[in-house]
Motif scaffolding. Structure first.
Motif, short mmCIF file in Angstrom:
data_model
loop_
_atom_site.label_atom_id
_atom_site.label_comp_id
_atom_site.label_asym_id
_atom_site.label_seq_id
_atom_site.Cartn_x
_atom_site.Cartn_y
_atom_site.Cartn_z
N PRO A 132 12.12 23.53 -14.74
CA PRO A 132 11.26 22.62 -15.50
C PRO A 132 11.85 22.28 -16.85
CG PRO A 132 10.56 24.87 -15.87
CD PRO A 132 11.75 24.95 -14.93
N VAL A 133 11.15 21.42 -17.60
CA VAL A 133 11.40 21.22 -19.03
C VAL A 133 10.24 21.89 -19.76
CG1 VAL A 133 11.56 19.56 -20.92
CG2 VAL A 133 12.62 19.04 -18.71
N THR A 134 10.55 22.78 -20.69
CA THR A 134 9.51 23.56 -21.36
C THR A 134 9.37 23.13 -22.82
OG1 THR A 134 10.99 25.31 -22.14
CG2 THR A 134 10.12 25.52 -19.89
N ALA A 135 8.28 23.59 -23.43
CA ALA A 135 8.08 23.33 -24.86
C ALA A 135 9.21 23.94 -25.67
CB ALA A 135 6.73 23.90 -25.30
N LYS A 136 9.72 25.09 -25.23
CA LYS A 136 10.85 25.71 -25.92
C LYS A 136 12.07 24.80 -25.90
CE LYS A 136 14.07 29.61 -25.71
NZ LYS A 136 14.49 30.82 -24.97
N ASP A 137 12.31 24.13 -24.76
CA ASP A 137 13.45 23.21 -24.67
C ASP A 137 13.34 22.11 -25.71
OD1 ASP A 137 14.33 24.67 -22.45
OD2 ASP A 137 13.26 23.36 -21.04
N VAL A 138 12.17 21.48 -25.77
CA VAL A 138 11.99 20.36 -26.69
C VAL A 138 12.03 20.85 -28.13
CG1 VAL A 138 10.45 18.48 -27.39
CG2 VAL A 138 10.67 19.08 -24.98
N SER A 139 11.50 22.05 -28.38
CA SER A 139 11.57 22.62 -29.72
C SER A 139 13.02 22.83 -30.15
CB SER A 139 10.82 23.95 -29.75
OG SER A 139 11.00 24.61 -30.99
N SER A 140 13.83 23.38 -29.25
CA SER A 140 15.24 23.63 -29.57
C SER A 140 16.00 22.33 -29.80
CB SER A 140 15.90 24.42 -28.45
OG SER A 140 15.30 25.69 -28.30
N ILE A 141 15.73 21.34 -28.95
CA ILE A 141 16.39 20.04 -29.10
C ILE A 141 15.96 19.39 -30.41
CG2 ILE A 141 16.53 17.70 -28.15
CD1 ILE A 141 16.21 19.06 -25.36
N GLY A 142 14.65 19.43 -30.70
CA GLY A 142 14.16 18.84 -31.94
C GLY A 142 14.75 19.49 -33.17
N GLN A 143 14.88 20.82 -33.15
CA GLN A 143 15.44 21.52 -34.30
C GLN A 143 16.92 21.19 -34.47
OE1 GLN A 143 13.73 23.52 -36.65
NE2 GLN A 143 15.69 22.99 -37.62
N THR A 144 17.63 21.08 -33.34
CA THR A 144 19.05 20.72 -33.41
C THR A 144 19.22 19.33 -34.01
OG1 THR A 144 19.58 22.11 -31.51
CG2 THR A 144 21.15 20.37 -32.06
N LEU A 145 18.40 18.39 -33.57
CA LEU A 145 18.45 17.04 -34.14
C LEU A 145 18.16 17.08 -35.64
CD1 LEU A 145 16.58 15.10 -31.31
CD2 LEU A 145 19.02 14.97 -31.83
N ALA A 146 17.14 17.83 -36.03
CA ALA A 146 16.80 17.93 -37.45
C ALA A 146 17.92 18.55 -38.26
CB ALA A 146 15.51 18.75 -37.61
N ASN A 147 18.63 19.51 -37.66
CA ASN A 147 19.75 20.14 -38.37
C ASN A 147 20.84 19.15 -38.73
OD1 ASN A 147 18.46 22.59 -38.08
ND2 ASN A 147 19.70 23.28 -36.34
N TYR A 148 20.93 18.06 -37.97
CA TYR A 148 21.94 17.03 -38.25
C TYR A 148 21.32 15.78 -38.86
CZ TYR A 148 25.25 19.92 -35.76
OH TYR A 148 26.07 20.96 -35.39
N GLY A 149 20.12 15.93 -39.42
CA GLY A 149 19.49 14.82 -40.13
C GLY A 149 18.96 13.72 -39.24
N ALA A 150 18.78 13.99 -37.95
CA ALA A 150 18.28 12.96 -37.03
C ALA A 150 16.76 13.06 -36.92
CB ALA A 150 18.91 13.13 -35.65
N ASN A 151 16.12 11.90 -36.82
CA ASN A 151 14.67 11.86 -36.71
C ASN A 151 14.26 11.40 -35.32
OD1 ASN A 151 11.94 11.87 -38.08
ND2 ASN A 151 11.97 9.77 -37.31
N ILE A 152 13.27 12.07 -34.75
CA ILE A 152 12.71 11.64 -33.46
C ILE A 152 11.67 10.56 -33.73
CG2 ILE A 152 11.33 12.33 -31.47
CD1 ILE A 152 12.62 15.07 -31.62
N ASP A 153 11.90 9.37 -33.18
CA ASP A 153 10.99 8.25 -33.39
C ASP A 153 9.89 8.19 -32.34
OD1 ASP A 153 12.66 7.43 -35.52
OD2 ASP A 153 13.97 6.36 -34.11
N ARG A 154 10.28 8.36 -31.07
CA ARG A 154 9.31 8.26 -29.98
C ARG A 154 9.77 9.15 -28.83
NH1 ARG A 154 10.56 3.33 -31.41
NH2 ARG A 154 11.75 2.85 -29.53
#
Length: 442
Positions: A132-154
């Motif tokens: 599956p895709v879990t909340a942990k997966d999205v959390s890790s991806i979101g944090q990685t993006l934030a670490n590089y200054g990327a913003n999730i728009d949608r």
């Protein structure tokens, strides 16, 4: 992984928007005397809610600057960026609350003088696929993006079968070509850690411009290896395996190994070709993928280090636009153990992709290549988007993205095609079919 570049950065189609007044955030002016505000509404969806919302706005002479409405699993989300008379803000707030409470909705109104008048233009899109895709997966991806200054728009869901898929629109800190390489590398490292596939490429028209998808055959479009299937009929599995092992050790190049393996088939009756062709098993999702691509106006191709005599019936059944493979020599109904004509090797695969694109009137950035082995390196490198499908490490290293689940449908989702639209189309033409799948625990 090579960095995908927008059309504007391609040598064959240079474009500059330096002086384009319409580039960037759209600026819409408020009418004199109005202040900007953001109004949001949430609740269970039901007929009449949207009409009631705008009826209240109309009664207070509200100027509309931007509106976005979505429905998710029976729940409505409606947001409006507006201009409102500051003297009427409280009355507007009360009117909205009173009217929409009766529709089961919650409403908020916030003055927002610093709000942008339109949504930011996302620079990249990431597709996350897993079972599956879990909340942990999205959390890790979101944090990685934030670490590089990327913003999730949608974020939106694009698949619930045979895997779960999410599409994440992103704005990165440095949108210039090469600016996202460190972020890409970090996301690629997450795929192994999390057990999900993460594909990322530039957003916008470039992503939607793809019009040709070229597949490798063995272990990509089909599940087996044609040469091994032929060897099994000849009782030569051990000899073929020994040559393959030497090739993997670097003692033979592809052409040398192919000719040695084919030599073991000398004297085999040509009827074996039909037997092997009948035993071909398509990779799960292959038929759906090809059918959907055709409906969308794509051209499709297969290039194979295998043999055209074995593949031509399959290619005709799938209605592929282009098919290229090696040709076994047959004399007096027997295989001679030789291959005739040009060998479809690593370099030739890339050449053929270019030929297919030119014949289709396409630029190379409009092509997609899908493969699994080192023999596909040049082809994936030449394509606008290179997808490594359950691939060897050498190919994953140069590919734009990797797919590590055994479903070819993932190619469609990487291209941004939602499962819902695939299913709706299949229902219309009577090809809809879902095979029960066992969940993969991790």
């Amino acid at each position: 992984m090579k960095e995908l570049i927008p059309v504007a950065d391609l040598d064959q189609n240079p474009v500059s928007d330096e002086n384009d007044e319409n580039t960037g955030t759209l600026q819409v002016g408020l009418q004199p005397g109005l202040e900007s505000a953001v109004i949001t509404l949430t609740g269970r969806d039901r007929p009449g809610v949207t009409a009631a919302f705008f009826r209240v706005l109309s009664a207070h002479n509200v100027q509309l600057l931007d509106v976005e409405q979505s429905q998710f699993r029976g729940y409505l989300n409606l947001a409006a960026y507006v201009g409102v008379d500051p003297a009427r803000v409280e009355r507007l707030r009360e009117g909205l609350d009173e009217t929409l409470r009766g529709h089961g909705q919650s409403v908020s109104l916030d003055l927002a003088s610093d709000a942008l008048s339109s949504s930011p233009r996302s620079t990249h899109v990431a597709v996350v696929l897993g079972n599956p895709v879990t909340a942990k997966d999205v959390s890790s991806i979101g944090q990685t993006l934030a670490n590089y200054g990327a913003n999730i728009d949608r974020i939106r869901g694009i698949a619930d079968y045979p895997i779960t898929g999410l599409e994440i629109m992103i704005t990165i800190a440095n949108p210039e070509p090469g600016g996202g390489m460190a972020m890409r590398k970090a996301l690629a490292e997450l795929t192994t850690e999390l057990g999900v596939d993460i594909a990322i490429e530039r957003a916008g028209l470039l992503r939607r411009s793809k019009r040709l998808v070229c597949f490798d055959c063995d272990s990509t479009l089909i599940t087996g290896e044609v040469i091994e299937m032929l060897a099994a009929h000849a009782g030569k599995e051990a000899e073929v395996a020994e040559v393959t092992e030497r090739a993997m050790r670097g003692e033979l190049d592809f052409e040398e190994s192919l000719r040695e393996r084919v030599a073991t088939l000398k004297g085999l009756d040509a009827s074996v070709i039909d037997a092997v062709a009948a035993d071909i098993v398509l990779t799960p999702g292959a038929r759906t993928t090809i059918r959907t691509l055709h409906k969308m106006g794509y051209r499709t191709a297969v290039v194979s280090g295998g043999f055209i005599q074995v593949l031509e019936d399959m290619a005709a059944d799938l209605e592929l636009d282009y098919v290229r493979a090696n040709t076994l020599e047959i004399v007096d109904g027997k295989l001679t153990g030789r291959v005739i004509g040009d060998i479809v090797d690593r370099a030739r695969k890339a050449e053929l992709l270019r030929e297919f694109a030119a014949d289709s009137g396409l630029q190379m950035y409009q092509t997609v290549a899908v493969g699994d082995g080192a023999n596909d390196i040049d082809m994936l490198s030449a394509a606008g988007l290179g997808i490594a499908f359950n691939a060897k490490p050498a190919l994953r290293e140069i590919a734009d993205t990797s797919v590590n689940h055994p479903f070819l449908d993932e190619v469609l989702h990487i291209l941004g095609v939602p499962r819902e639209e695939i299913d709706e189309s299949d229902l219309e033409d009577g090809t809809y079919r879902r095979v029960p799948l066992e969940a993969t625990a991790r």
